[in-house]
Design a protein around this motif. Structure first.
Motif, PDB file in Angstrom:
ATOM      1  N   ALA A 222      -3.862 -35.264  53.288  1.00  0.00           N
ATOM      2  CA  ALA A 222      -3.784 -34.974  54.717  1.00  0.00           C
ATOM      3  C   ALA A 222      -2.344 -35.149  55.170  1.00  0.00           C
ATOM      4  CB  ALA A 222      -4.695 -35.918  55.488  1.00  0.00           C
ATOM      5  N   VAL A 223      -1.886 -34.199  55.984  1.00  0.00           N
ATOM      6  CA  VAL A 223      -0.517 -34.247  56.506  1.00  0.00           C
ATOM      7  C   VAL A 223      -0.589 -34.704  57.957  1.00  0.00           C
ATOM      8  CG1 VAL A 223       1.643 -32.989  56.801  1.00  0.00           C
ATOM      9  CG2 VAL A 223       0.009 -32.248  55.049  1.00  0.00           C
ATOM     10  N   GLY A 224       0.149 -35.776  58.258  1.00  0.00           N
ATOM     11  CA  GLY A 224       0.148 -36.320  59.615  1.00  0.00           C
ATOM     12  C   GLY A 224       1.513 -36.223  60.261  1.00  0.00           C
ATOM     13  N   GLN A 225       1.501 -36.287  61.578  1.00  0.00           N
ATOM     14  CA  GLN A 225       2.768 -36.276  62.314  1.00  0.00           C
ATOM     15  C   GLN A 225       3.447 -37.630  62.198  1.00  0.00           C
ATOM     16  OE1 GLN A 225       2.129 -35.139  66.387  1.00  0.00           O
ATOM     17  NE2 GLN A 225       0.800 -33.430  65.802  1.00  0.00           N
ATOM     18  N   GLY A 226       4.780 -37.605  62.244  1.00  0.00           N
ATOM     19  CA  GLY A 226       5.512 -38.870  62.302  1.00  0.00           C
ATOM     20  C   GLY A 226       6.119 -39.239  60.979  1.00  0.00           C
ATOM     21  N   THR A 227       6.969 -40.229  61.024  1.00  0.00           N
ATOM     22  CA  THR A 227       7.692 -40.619  59.814  1.00  0.00           C
ATOM     23  C   THR A 227       7.263 -41.986  59.300  1.00  0.00           C
ATOM     24  OG1 THR A 227       9.408 -41.432  61.277  1.00  0.00           O
ATOM     25  CG2 THR A 227       9.779 -39.287  60.270  1.00  0.00           C
TER      26      THR A 227
ATOM     27  N   LEU B  71      -9.987 -40.730  57.543  1.00  0.00           N
ATOM     28  CA  LEU B  71     -10.773 -41.142  58.703  1.00  0.00           C
ATOM     29  C   LEU B  71     -12.145 -41.582  58.190  1.00  0.00           C
ATOM     30  CD1 LEU B  71      -9.879 -38.085  60.970  1.00  0.00           C
ATOM     31  CD2 LEU B  71      -8.876 -40.397  61.074  1.00  0.00           C
ATOM     32  N   ALA B  72     -12.828 -42.414  58.950  1.00  0.00           N
ATOM     33  CA  ALA B  72     -14.095 -42.975  58.459  1.00  0.00           C
ATOM     34  C   ALA B  72     -15.189 -41.912  58.328  1.00  0.00           C
ATOM     35  CB  ALA B  72     -14.556 -44.093  59.387  1.00  0.00           C
ATOM     36  N   GLU B  73     -15.142 -40.897  59.186  1.00  0.00           N
ATOM     37  CA  GLU B  73     -16.181 -39.870  59.184  1.00  0.00           C
ATOM     38  C   GLU B  73     -15.643 -38.572  58.608  1.00  0.00           C
ATOM     39  OE1 GLU B  73     -19.357 -40.174  60.101  1.00  0.00           O
ATOM     40  OE2 GLU B  73     -19.009 -42.311  60.498  1.00  0.00           O
ATOM     41  N   GLY B  74     -16.535 -37.790  58.036  1.00  0.00           N
ATOM     42  CA  GLY B  74     -16.168 -36.432  57.625  1.00  0.00           C
ATOM     43  C   GLY B  74     -15.681 -36.353  56.189  1.00  0.00           C
ATOM     44  N   VAL B  75     -15.164 -35.175  55.857  1.00  0.00           N
ATOM     45  CA  VAL B  75     -14.769 -34.863  54.486  1.00  0.00           C
ATOM     46  C   VAL B  75     -13.507 -35.645  54.115  1.00  0.00           C
ATOM     47  CG1 VAL B  75     -13.853 -32.986  53.056  1.00  0.00           C
ATOM     48  CG2 VAL B  75     -15.839 -32.580  54.537  1.00  0.00           C
ATOM     49  N   GLY B  76     -13.477 -36.136  52.886  1.00  0.00           N
ATOM     50  CA  GLY B  76     -12.330 -36.933  52.438  1.00  0.00           C
ATOM     51  C   GLY B  76     -11.421 -36.165  51.501  1.00  0.00           C
ATOM     52  N   ASN B  77     -10.495 -36.901  50.906  1.00  0.00           N
ATOM     53  CA  ASN B  77      -9.586 -36.344  49.897  1.00  0.00           C
ATOM     54  C   ASN B  77     -10.172 -36.597  48.512  1.00  0.00           C
ATOM     55  OD1 ASN B  77      -7.433 -35.455  51.579  1.00  0.00           O
ATOM     56  ND2 ASN B  77      -6.627 -37.551  51.693  1.00  0.00           N
ATOM     57  N   GLY B  78     -10.438 -35.533  47.782  1.00  0.00           N
ATOM     58  CA  GLY B  78     -10.908 -35.673  46.407  1.00  0.00           C
ATOM     59  C   GLY B  78      -9.751 -35.585  45.426  1.00  0.00           C
TER      60      GLY B  78
ATOM     61  N   GLN C  20      -2.690 -22.834  42.711  1.00  0.00           N
ATOM     62  CA  GLN C  20      -2.987 -22.489  44.102  1.00  0.00           C
ATOM     63  C   GLN C  20      -2.559 -23.610  45.028  1.00  0.00           C
ATOM     64  OE1 GLN C  20      -7.085 -21.637  45.019  1.00  0.00           O
ATOM     65  NE2 GLN C  20      -7.440 -20.731  43.020  1.00  0.00           N
ATOM     66  N   LEU C  21      -2.254 -23.237  46.259  1.00  0.00           N
ATOM     67  CA  LEU C  21      -1.982 -24.215  47.328  1.00  0.00           C
ATOM     68  C   LEU C  21      -2.691 -23.682  48.557  1.00  0.00           C
ATOM     69  CD1 LEU C  21      -0.278 -26.550  48.643  1.00  0.00           C
ATOM     70  CD2 LEU C  21       1.544 -24.889  48.920  1.00  0.00           C
ATOM     71  N   HIS C  22      -3.574 -24.489  49.149  1.00  0.00           N
ATOM     72  CA  HIS C  22      -4.297 -23.943  50.307  1.00  0.00           C
ATOM     73  C   HIS C  22      -4.638 -24.986  51.355  1.00  0.00           C
ATOM     74  CE1 HIS C  22      -7.697 -25.052  47.598  1.00  0.00           C
ATOM     75  NE2 HIS C  22      -8.277 -25.391  48.714  1.00  0.00           N
ATOM     76  N   PRO C  23      -4.798 -24.528  52.609  1.00  0.00           N
ATOM     77  CA  PRO C  23      -5.288 -25.424  53.651  1.00  0.00           C
ATOM     78  C   PRO C  23      -6.737 -25.782  53.325  1.00  0.00           C
ATOM     79  CG  PRO C  23      -4.649 -23.282  54.581  1.00  0.00           C
ATOM     80  CD  PRO C  23      -4.622 -23.139  53.104  1.00  0.00           C
ATOM     81  N   GLU C  24      -7.102 -27.050  53.455  1.00  0.00           N
ATOM     82  CA  GLU C  24      -8.457 -27.487  53.091  1.00  0.00           C
ATOM     83  C   GLU C  24      -9.317 -27.723  54.337  1.00  0.00           C
ATOM     84  OE1 GLU C  24     -11.029 -28.531  51.476  1.00  0.00           O
ATOM     85  OE2 GLU C  24     -10.613 -27.777  49.458  1.00  0.00           O
TER      86      GLU C  24
ATOM     87  N   ALA D 121      -9.213 -32.554  58.700  1.00  0.00           N
ATOM     88  CA  ALA D 121      -8.078 -32.509  59.618  1.00  0.00           C
ATOM     89  C   ALA D 121      -6.763 -32.669  58.848  1.00  0.00           C
ATOM     90  CB  ALA D 121      -8.205 -33.618  60.652  1.00  0.00           C
ATOM     91  N   GLY D 122      -5.860 -31.710  59.029  1.00  0.00           N
ATOM     92  CA  GLY D 122      -4.533 -31.800  58.404  1.00  0.00           C
ATOM     93  C   GLY D 122      -4.537 -31.713  56.891  1.00  0.00           C
ATOM     94  N   GLN D 123      -5.681 -31.290  56.304  1.00  0.00           N
ATOM     95  CA  GLN D 123      -5.809 -31.389  54.835  1.00  0.00           C
ATOM     96  C   GLN D 123      -5.332 -30.127  54.109  1.00  0.00           C
ATOM     97  OE1 GLN D 123      -9.853 -31.656  53.285  1.00  0.00           O
ATOM     98  NE2 GLN D 123      -9.289 -33.374  51.970  1.00  0.00           N
ATOM     99  N   PHE D 124      -4.710 -30.366  52.966  1.00  0.00           N
ATOM    100  CA  PHE D 124      -4.257 -29.295  52.061  1.00  0.00           C
ATOM    101  C   PHE D 124      -4.686 -29.659  50.643  1.00  0.00           C
ATOM    102  CE2 PHE D 124      -1.791 -28.522  55.749  1.00  0.00           C
ATOM    103  CZ  PHE D 124      -1.462 -27.171  55.724  1.00  0.00           C
ATOM    104  N   GLU D 125      -4.612 -28.676  49.745  1.00  0.00           N
ATOM    105  CA  GLU D 125      -4.939 -28.940  48.338  1.00  0.00           C
ATOM    106  C   GLU D 125      -4.011 -28.130  47.441  1.00  0.00           C
ATOM    107  OE1 GLU D 125      -9.029 -28.418  47.104  1.00  0.00           O
ATOM    108  OE2 GLU D 125      -8.442 -28.040  45.035  1.00  0.00           O
ATOM    109  N   VAL D 126      -3.645 -28.744  46.320  1.00  0.00           N
ATOM    110  CA  VAL D 126      -2.904 -28.001  45.301  1.00  0.00           C
ATOM    111  C   VAL D 126      -3.632 -28.166  43.971  1.00  0.00           C
ATOM    112  CG1 VAL D 126      -1.277 -29.881  44.682  1.00  0.00           C
ATOM    113  CG2 VAL D 126      -0.598 -27.515  44.369  1.00  0.00           C
TER     114      VAL D 126
END
Ligand code: GLU
Ligand code: MG
Length: 470
Positions: free
Chosen positions: A159-164, A258-265, A207-211, A214-219
């Motif tokens: 997941a890509v988030g705003q901020g540093t 986040l606690a709810e929803g799809v996670g990072n596999g 491949q590289l794609h938006p997943e 929220a804010g998720q991508f996959e390669v």
């Protein structure tokens, strides 16, 4: 395919030619503006740990390694320390030996190169807590005893988030829909830089794609021998994080941002080969599998409840491992079934002899990739040795099977908590034996430490506790 060079343990003084090679390499690196080399490994908790050396010290590191305490084998994700009979004490030191064949200049971090390490004792013996060494041994044994080699790849979601600052709340850096065209546009510059960096590092991206989340991508990347695949998964994550940071973003590979929803596999793809032939294709069993490929899949399936202690090692892993979120939480297999823990990938007609493999889904990126691959390969090989039968396949979402039918077909829900997974792992003497007593005890102690670290926390707080650790 396995390179025999991968199977050689480091020795004090270096193997013949290593020092000359490292001397030449450090000269080349210096000429390319590389000032330092990151020496990288992954601890039992799944956290990447490093030492760095100036480029001029590469030859010394190739000869004698670099010191680092074994205490990190029982570090938790929050950097507190637990103990086993042999690990976790403040005594002792290890030597980190860079694998020169895997050294790459980091395109996303100008001035740096990177190399994975094997860890040996000061007496020049294999360190039983070194997961990369374990995976090398398991792969070498498979070739020697069974004539089987492997190709593997680790899918990476983040997941890509705003901020540093990677510490507080997660604010997605994109607002577009799952797999949406707008997400690709929103992060187009960053992702183009990522593709360029990965290509410069010799990473073969498929491949590289938006997943979905929220804010998720996959390669996804090309398959390599298992040790190289685990190295690559660490390198790809290092690159994703560095490139994102240069664009002012933070990234999380945590199983549940986040606690709810799809996670990072961190799905594993694995195929077994003999004499250059893919055992998952061209056979006389289901979907072209050979008898050995079926037994391999059956072996993995049978041990998945215990394997989750290795492949889903964080309390946050169990926020991800929920039914109907494509994480594969039932001991079931199916062809191209995204809810089965083991998905048989046949590949498309014309490519099957190269592409057929099995995908193991209940794996996340909190998992140490060396340990996860070691465990899955050991489980599969046990299936081959015992001629384990692959049960009937499942079509559709196993969550919808009536309980009686699921029971009859041996479809079990995987552990719903880290504590359940540890209990399964403790009971699985084959898996513990494959890891060896030192690592098996470290796995148990570290997982129990993580469980204690989140005692009394609700799901939101568990997700927050691990959000920026991986
Ligand atoms: N994000 C899903 C997981 O946690 C996987 C989605 C997919 O199949 O790519 O495993
Ligand atoms: Mg995905």
């Amino acid at each position: 395919m396995t390179r025999l060079a991968d199977l050689t343990d480091p020795v004090p003084g270096g193997h013949p030619g290593d020092v000359d090679r490292a001397t030449a390499l450090s000269g080349e690196l210096a000429g390319q503006g590389v000032h330092g080399v990151v020496l990288s490994y992954v601890d039992t908790a799944g956290v990447g740990r490093v030492k760095t050396i100036p480029t001029a010290k590469l030859a010394a590191a190739a000869a004698w390694g670099v010191g680092m305490s074994p205490v990190f084998d029982t570090f938790l994700a929050n950097d507190s320390i637990v103990t086993t009979d042999v690990l976790g004490s403040p005594d002792g030191d290890l030597r980190l030996f860079p694998d020169l064949g895997r050294l790459v200049v980091l395109a996303g971090q100008p001035g740096w190169a990177w190399a994975p390490v094997d860890r040996v004792t000061q007496e020049g013996e294999r360190h039983p807590g070194c997961t990369r060494t374990l995976l090398r041994r398991i792969v070498a044994d498979a070739e020697q005893r069974h004539g089987i080699t492997f190709k593997a790849a680790v899918e990476i979601e983040w997941a890509v988030g705003q901020g540093t600052r990677a510490d507080g709340e997660f604010v997605p850096a994109v607002s577009g829909p799952a797999y949406g065209a707008s997400r690709q546009i929103e992060l187009g510059d960053c992702m183009a830089d990522l593709l360029a960096a990965l290509a410069a590092q010799g990473v073969d991206v498929d491949q590289l794609h938006p997943e979905y989340a929220a804010g998720q991508f996959e390669v996804s990347v090309g398959a390599l021998d298992p040790v190289a695949a685990a190295d690559r998964s660490v390198l790809v994550r290092q690159t994703i994080r560095a490139v994102a940071q240069r664009h002012g973003f933070v990234v999380s590979f945590a199983p549940a941002v986040l606690a709810e929803g799809v996670g990072n596999g961190g799905h594993l793809h694995l195929s077994a080969w003999r004499d250059g032939t893919n055992l998952h294709s061209g056979g006389d069993r289901r979907y072209g599998m050979t008898a050995e490929a079926e037994s391999f899949a059956a072996g993995v399936l049978a041990r998945l409840p215990a394997l989750t202690a290795v492949t889903a090692p964080s309390p946050a892993s169990y926020l991800r491992l929920r039914p109907s979120q494509w994480a594969g939480v039932f001991t079931a297999w199916g062809r191209e079934t995204r809810e089965a823990a083991v998905r048989i990938v046949t590949g498309t007609l014309g490519l099957r002899d190269q592409a057929a493999n099995l995908e193991v889904k209940p794996v996340d990126l909190a998992a140490n990739p060396y340990l996860a691959l070691a465990g899955v390969i050991a489980a599969g090989l046990d299936g081959v040795t015992s001629g384990t039968a692959l049960p009937e396949e499942i079509i559709g979402d196993p969550a919808r099977l009536p309980a009686e039918e699921a029971g009859r077909r041996g479809v079990r829900r995987l552990p719903t908590s880290l504590a359940e997974a540890v209990a399964e792992f403790r009971a699985d003497t084959t898996l513990r034996g494959a890891l060896g007593p030192v690592l098996a005890d470290a796995v148990i102690a570290v997982r129990e430490g993580e469980i204690a670290a989140v005692a009394g926390l609700d799901d939101e707080r568990v997700a927050a506790a691990y959000r920026w650790k991986y």
